[in-house]
Motif scaffolding. Structure first.
Motif, PDB file in Angstrom:
ATOM      1  N   LEU A  81       0.658  -1.003   0.144  1.00 52.34           N
ATOM      2  CA  LEU A  81       0.071   0.048   0.037  1.00 52.34           C
ATOM      3  C   LEU A  81       0.778   1.331   0.130  1.00 52.34           C
ATOM      4  O   LEU A  81       0.332   2.424  -0.333  1.00 52.34           O
ATOM      5  CB  LEU A  81      -0.957   0.131   1.226  1.00 52.34           C
ATOM      6  N   ASP A  82       2.267   1.354   0.437  1.00 56.87           N
ATOM      7  CA  ASP A  82       2.789   2.423   0.735  1.00 56.87           C
ATOM      8  C   ASP A  82       3.461   3.008  -0.767  1.00 56.87           C
ATOM      9  O   ASP A  82       4.504   4.046  -0.679  1.00 56.87           O
ATOM     10  CB  ASP A  82       3.851   2.327   1.679  1.00 56.87           C
ATOM     11  N   ASP A  83       3.247   2.604  -2.003  1.00 63.96           N
ATOM     12  CA  ASP A  83       3.588   2.963  -3.307  1.00 63.96           C
ATOM     13  C   ASP A  83       2.870   4.159  -3.397  1.00 63.96           C
ATOM     14  O   ASP A  83       1.457   4.126  -3.342  1.00 63.96           O
ATOM     15  CB  ASP A  83       3.691   1.993  -4.362  1.00 63.96           C
ATOM     16  N   PRO A  84       3.093   5.021  -4.397  1.00 69.90           N
ATOM     17  CA  PRO A  84       2.463   6.286  -4.455  1.00 69.90           C
ATOM     18  C   PRO A  84       1.240   6.049  -5.532  1.00 69.90           C
ATOM     19  O   PRO A  84       1.604   4.809  -6.046  1.00 69.90           O
ATOM     20  CB  PRO A  84       3.549   6.934  -5.488  1.00 69.90           C
ATOM     21  N   VAL A  85       0.133   6.428  -5.221  1.00 65.50           N
ATOM     22  CA  VAL A  85      -0.959   6.367  -6.003  1.00 65.50           C
ATOM     23  C   VAL A  85      -0.986   7.220  -7.318  1.00 65.50           C
ATOM     24  O   VAL A  85      -0.713   8.353  -7.342  1.00 65.50           O
ATOM     25  CB  VAL A  85      -2.285   6.666  -5.417  1.00 65.50           C
ATOM     26  N   PRO A  86      -1.017   6.568  -8.529  1.00 63.59           N
ATOM     27  CA  PRO A  86      -1.077   7.265  -9.880  1.00 63.59           C
ATOM     28  C   PRO A  86      -2.432   7.905 -10.057  1.00 63.59           C
ATOM     29  O   PRO A  86      -3.443   7.629  -9.549  1.00 63.59           O
ATOM     30  CB  PRO A  86      -1.079   6.207 -10.962  1.00 63.59           C
ATOM     31  N   HIS A  87      -2.061   9.218 -10.354  1.00 59.15           N
ATOM     32  CA  HIS A  87      -3.184  10.437 -10.562  1.00 59.15           C
ATOM     33  C   HIS A  87      -3.570  10.440 -11.986  1.00 59.15           C
ATOM     34  O   HIS A  87      -4.354  11.556 -12.095  1.00 59.15           O
ATOM     35  CB  HIS A  87      -2.764  11.803  -9.855  1.00 59.15           C
ATOM     36  N   ALA A  88      -3.082  10.004 -12.710  1.00 59.94           N
ATOM     37  CA  ALA A  88      -3.398  10.371 -14.246  1.00 59.94           C
ATOM     38  C   ALA A  88      -4.707   9.987 -14.581  1.00 59.94           C
ATOM     39  O   ALA A  88      -5.298  10.692 -15.458  1.00 59.94           O
ATOM     40  CB  ALA A  88      -2.595   9.430 -15.193  1.00 59.94           C
ATOM     41  N   MET A  89      -5.546   9.390 -13.804  1.00 60.81           N
ATOM     42  CA  MET A  89      -7.011   9.338 -14.153  1.00 60.81           C
ATOM     43  C   MET A  89      -7.851  10.310 -13.838  1.00 60.81           C
ATOM     44  O   MET A  89      -8.784  10.446 -14.461  1.00 60.81           O
ATOM     45  CB  MET A  89      -7.215   7.679 -13.482  1.00 60.81           C
ATOM     46  N   GLY A  90      -7.473  11.095 -12.859  1.00 65.87           N
ATOM     47  CA  GLY A  90      -7.847  12.456 -12.730  1.00 65.87           C
ATOM     48  C   GLY A  90      -9.307  12.379 -11.827  1.00 65.87           C
ATOM     49  O   GLY A  90      -9.257  12.883 -10.804  1.00 65.87           O
ATOM     50  N   GLN A  91     -10.195  11.576 -12.123  1.00 66.01           N
ATOM     51  CA  GLN A  91     -11.584  11.691 -11.487  1.00 66.01           C
ATOM     52  C   GLN A  91     -11.324  10.918 -10.190  1.00 66.01           C
ATOM     53  O   GLN A  91     -11.036  10.024  -9.983  1.00 66.01           O
ATOM     54  CB  GLN A  91     -12.542  11.015 -12.248  1.00 66.01           C
ATOM     55  N   GLN A  92     -12.020  11.500  -9.124  1.00 67.13           N
ATOM     56  CA  GLN A  92     -11.738  11.058  -7.743  1.00 67.13           C
ATOM     57  C   GLN A  92     -12.395   9.630  -7.647  1.00 67.13           C
ATOM     58  O   GLN A  92     -11.791   8.987  -7.046  1.00 67.13           O
ATOM     59  CB  GLN A  92     -12.591  11.850  -6.736  1.00 67.13           C
TER      60      GLN A  92
END
Length: 301
Positions: A81-92
């Motif tokens: 779980l402590d890997d960065p979460v990708p934010h490319a998908m944009g929508q919450q």
């Protein structure tokens, strides 16, 4: 002890973690058990609400080596779980779905860790444990659970609604779904019989129950084993209890580690019949001057 001959204390009986000023937890043996079968594993960024992982696992008491299994499971899940979460998908909602998938992967990693601790897979009582975890990403917390360890959102403001974020896999939860009052269901026969767990004999479907909350007002995200909620189960009552302890602690009331210890002390004072784990993430100002920050709770199913 080399001097008095008394048994040396086991560091597993009581341990703490505080990876950042806004995240901390305490894991304690309680007063009745011969060993601590609870475990936790925490990770947090220095900047509040940027990122954090909180994992609590409760070893099933009637299974062998559950104290080994629970700690292995908690640490394996944290590492996923402590890997960065990708934010490319944009929508919450897409981010929530991605974190939900990460939580499912963490459950499988935790189960694999339990299986690796199992010396005899044919045993009638192989090691097993429950699972609850929270991943915080830029002020969004997503919860996943299997078993009856819990997560709560406890906002400071009396006008805001506290909520149990997790869903129990237990006989008591099934009874409540049928309309049995919480107090009766949680104190009745087989109340703590769980219907899903992690281990070689776990049910096939281990998809975690998930929920999310936007951390946008001051409050506490609390994860715990049943060693705490045995004595204070409803979210409203737990929020009242926490608010009282924050006031009682004074200068350290907004310190997650100090508050976790106070909640453990409370459970022990009530009898401490089970191991006790409390892990907290603080939203809002802490008692560290460097951590002055503001931020509330809208729950998403």
């Amino acid at each position: 002890c080399n001097q008095c001959g008394a048994k040396a204390p086991d560091p597993r009986d009581h341990f703490t973690e505080a990876p950042a000023a806004w995240v901390g937890g305490v894991c304690d043996i309680g007063r009745r058990h011969p060993r601590n079968e609870d475990a936790m594993a925490l990770h947090a960024s220095a900047r509040p609400l940027q990122s954090a992982v909180l994992v609590v696992c409760d070893g099933v008491s009637n299974s062998t080596d559950s104290h080994i299994a629970s700690l292995a499971a908690a640490r394996a899940a944290r590492d996923v779980l402590d890997d960065p979460v990708p934010h490319a998908m944009g929508q919450q909602q897409a981010i929530i779905a991605a974190i939900g998938q990460r939580l499912a992967q963490a459950v499988l990693a935790a189960k694999s860790a339990v299986v690796e601790t199992t010396p005899d897979v044919t045993s009638d009582s192989p090691p097993s444990c429950t699972f609850v975890a929270a991943l915080i990403d830029d002020g969004l917390a997503v919860i996943g659970s299997v078993g009856d360890s819990r997560a709560y959102w406890l906002p400071d403001a009396p006008a805001s609604t506290p909520v149990q974020l997790s869903q129990d896999d237990s006989y008591a939860a099934e009874q409540m779904a049928l309309g049995v009052p919480r107090k009766d269901a949680e104190t009745g026969a087989n109340a703590h019989a769980i219907t899903r767990w992690l281990g070689v004999d776990s049910p096939e479907d281990l998809t975690p129950h998930t929920n999310s909350v936007q951390l946008a007002e001051d409050g506490w995200l609390l994860l715990c084993s049943d060693g705490l909620w045995n004595y204070c189960s409803p979210a409203q009552d737990l929020r009242t209890l926490v608010a009282g302890f924050v006031a009682e602690l004074g200068p350290t009331g907004l310190d997650p580690l100090a508050l976790s210890q106070r909640l453990v002390d409370f459970a022990n004072a009530q009898g401490g019949v089970d191991n006790i784990t409390v892990a907290l993430a603080r939203v809002g100002a802490t008692d560290s001057p460097a951590q002055k920050d503001t931020a509330h709770g809208t729950v998403h199913g």
